[in-house]
Motif scaffolding. Structure first.
Motif, PDB file in Angstrom:
ATOM      1  N   TYR A 160       0.850  -1.274  -0.213  1.00 28.54           N
ATOM      2  CA  TYR A 160      -0.183  -0.016  -0.078  1.00 28.54           C
ATOM      3  C   TYR A 160       0.834   1.194   0.076  1.00 28.54           C
ATOM      4  O   TYR A 160       0.680   2.375  -0.785  1.00 28.54           O
TER       5      TYR A 160
ATOM      6  N   ARG B 154      -5.736   2.689   6.628  1.00 27.71           N
ATOM      7  CA  ARG B 154      -5.650   1.832   4.854  1.00 27.71           C
ATOM      8  C   ARG B 154      -7.191   1.395   4.669  1.00 27.71           C
ATOM      9  O   ARG B 154      -7.572   1.606   3.318  1.00 27.71           O
TER      10      ARG B 154
ATOM     11  N   ASN C 184      -9.332   2.753   1.504  1.00 28.65           N
ATOM     12  CA  ASN C 184      -9.710   1.868   0.223  1.00 28.65           C
ATOM     13  C   ASN C 184     -11.305   1.924   0.280  1.00 28.65           C
ATOM     14  O   ASN C 184     -11.748   2.140  -0.915  1.00 28.65           O
TER      15      ASN C 184
ATOM     16  N   ASP D 197      -7.338  -6.716   2.400  1.00 26.27           N
ATOM     17  CA  ASP D 197      -7.257  -5.424   1.754  1.00 26.27           C
ATOM     18  C   ASP D 197      -8.479  -5.464   0.593  1.00 26.27           C
ATOM     19  O   ASP D 197      -8.615  -6.623   0.280  1.00 26.27           O
TER      20      ASP D 197
END
Length: 397
Positions: free
Chosen positions: A49, A364, A368, A98
């Motif tokens: 990332y 993160r 996203n 993720d």
């Protein structure tokens, strides 16, 4: 009077006892995907990332194929033939790692493979689906354009027949996951007959897929533009079983279903990070989890997280029964992504300054989800889908 049965202990990880709704096969799928993500994604994803890259994507695709995660709800052609609930559980576990990894799987299976499986010829299915299910070929799905996202009917990409029966395809697509690493693209274009889908090998002359850089969301994901400059395709490149927007929209509905589950994975990861932090971080002589305001945040997060998972499970059972309507998918995506973002933001406040660090997954996931909120249907579009269903009045135009 008979003694009351002993109640099971309260499980902070499953406060509603939702695991009781799952069959052993469901749990096996969940645990397989969770184990793969813990081994292959979680140790590296913060670095990916930060660098804005997804190295080894082709190897990751083959590994995902080996555990049956690609096109897993499709039947035949090397696909796992899993239930909708099992596919949803896989999406939840992948996005807990993720959103970019879940996007890789969703675009491969629910968009590119689904389009070929549902609308393709037998020859197209035989040519592409077994290799895509194995992860040997990565696929992408070209619908969104630089000037046309929520209004795909106005797309400018065109396909015309020439005198010999071939198709000549021209136009651009934007924000395409997997684009620059794909071996095949399903591209939707205007024709004299209406909107049609085309199976386009990406090594075709005139086809290119420059990667999009400088993203602050979905950084551990490959995102590209597709450029078709008079790409010549044989007559049988067209998907024969559909004409019009029904084709791409049905694919999107299938992919949105995965987001209903996946977004709860990002939310779960952020909640778990906040809960662990609240138990261990001390201020004023005791863990911050012992303060009322922090407990209120954790309780509200847990309520919305597990309500969202219960909603996803309900929609999955309806899909397995052949009773899931597109409006119900919109209901799920609208609710679960919005609540997931709110959970991430609340988790960030519990972590304080540490919440912005990549040492923790919260920021993160939050960034996203800003992409997940708007791709495959913005908040406003899903609100209007539900508004039309509720009132019978079309407010799109």
């Amino acid at each position: 009077m008979a003694a009351s049965p002993k109640l099971p202990a309260f499980d902070p990880a499953d406060p509603l006892g939702l695991d009781d709704l799952l069959e052993p096969e469901d749990l096996a799928v969940r645990d397989t995907v969770r184990g793969w993500a813990a081994d292959r994604v979680l140790p590296h994803v913060a670095e990916w990332y930060e660098k804005g890259e997804l190295p080894g994507i082709r190897e990751l695709a083959r590994e995902l194929g080996s555990i049956g995660a690609l096109g897993m709800s499709l039947e035949g052609y090397g696909c796992a033939g899993a239930s909708a609930v099992q596919y949803g559980l896989a999406c939840l576990e992948l996005e807990a790692a993720d959103s970019g990894i879940r996007s890789l799987v969703s675009v491969q299976g629910s968009l590119a493979m689904y389009a070929i499986h549902r609308f393709g010829s037998e020859e197209q299915k035989q040519q592409w689906l077994p290799r895509m299910a194995a992860g040997e070929v990565i696929g992408c799905f070209g619908l969104t354009e630089p000037d046309h996202g929520s209004d795909p009917a106005a797309m400018r990409t065109r396909a015309k027949r020439d005198a010999g029966g071939d198709w000549v395809l021209g136009g651009r697509k934007m924000w395409i996951t997997n684009g620059s690493v794909a071996g095949v693209a399903v591209v939707w274009a205007q024709t004299e007959e209406g909107i049609r889908g085309f199976v386009v090998p990406t090594d075709s002359p005139g086809f290119s897929a420059p990667e999009i850089k400088h993203k602050w969301s979905l950084r551990a994901s490959v995102t590209s533009e597709l450029v078709m400059d008079d790409v010549r395709l044989p007559a049988d490149a067209v998907l024969p079983e559909v004409t019009g927007l029904r084709g791409p929209l049905s694919c999107l509905s299938h992919a949105r279903y995965g987001i209903v589950w996946g977004s709860m994975g990002a939310a779960r990861s952020s909640f778990e990070a906040a809960l662990e932090y609240a138990r261990s971080r001390e201020q004023f002589g005791r863990p911050i989890g012992g303060f009322q305001l922090t407990q209120a945040k954790l309780a509200d997060m847990a309520v919305e997280l597990h309500k969202g998972i219960l909603l996803a499970h309900h929609l999955g059972r309806r899909m397995d029964a052949g009773r899931l309507r597109p409006e119900q998918v919109s209901f799920g995506k609208l609710n679960n992504v919005r609540e997931a973002i709110d959970i991430c933001r609340t988790a960030r406040t519990i972590l304080g300054a540490n919440g912005i660090s990549l040492e923790y997954p919260v920021m993160r996931h939050a960034t996203n989800l800003e992409s997940v909120l708007t791709y495959e249907g913005t908040v406003e579009m899903h609100q209007l889908v539900l508004g039309k269903a509720l009132t019978g009045l079309d407010a799109f135009r």
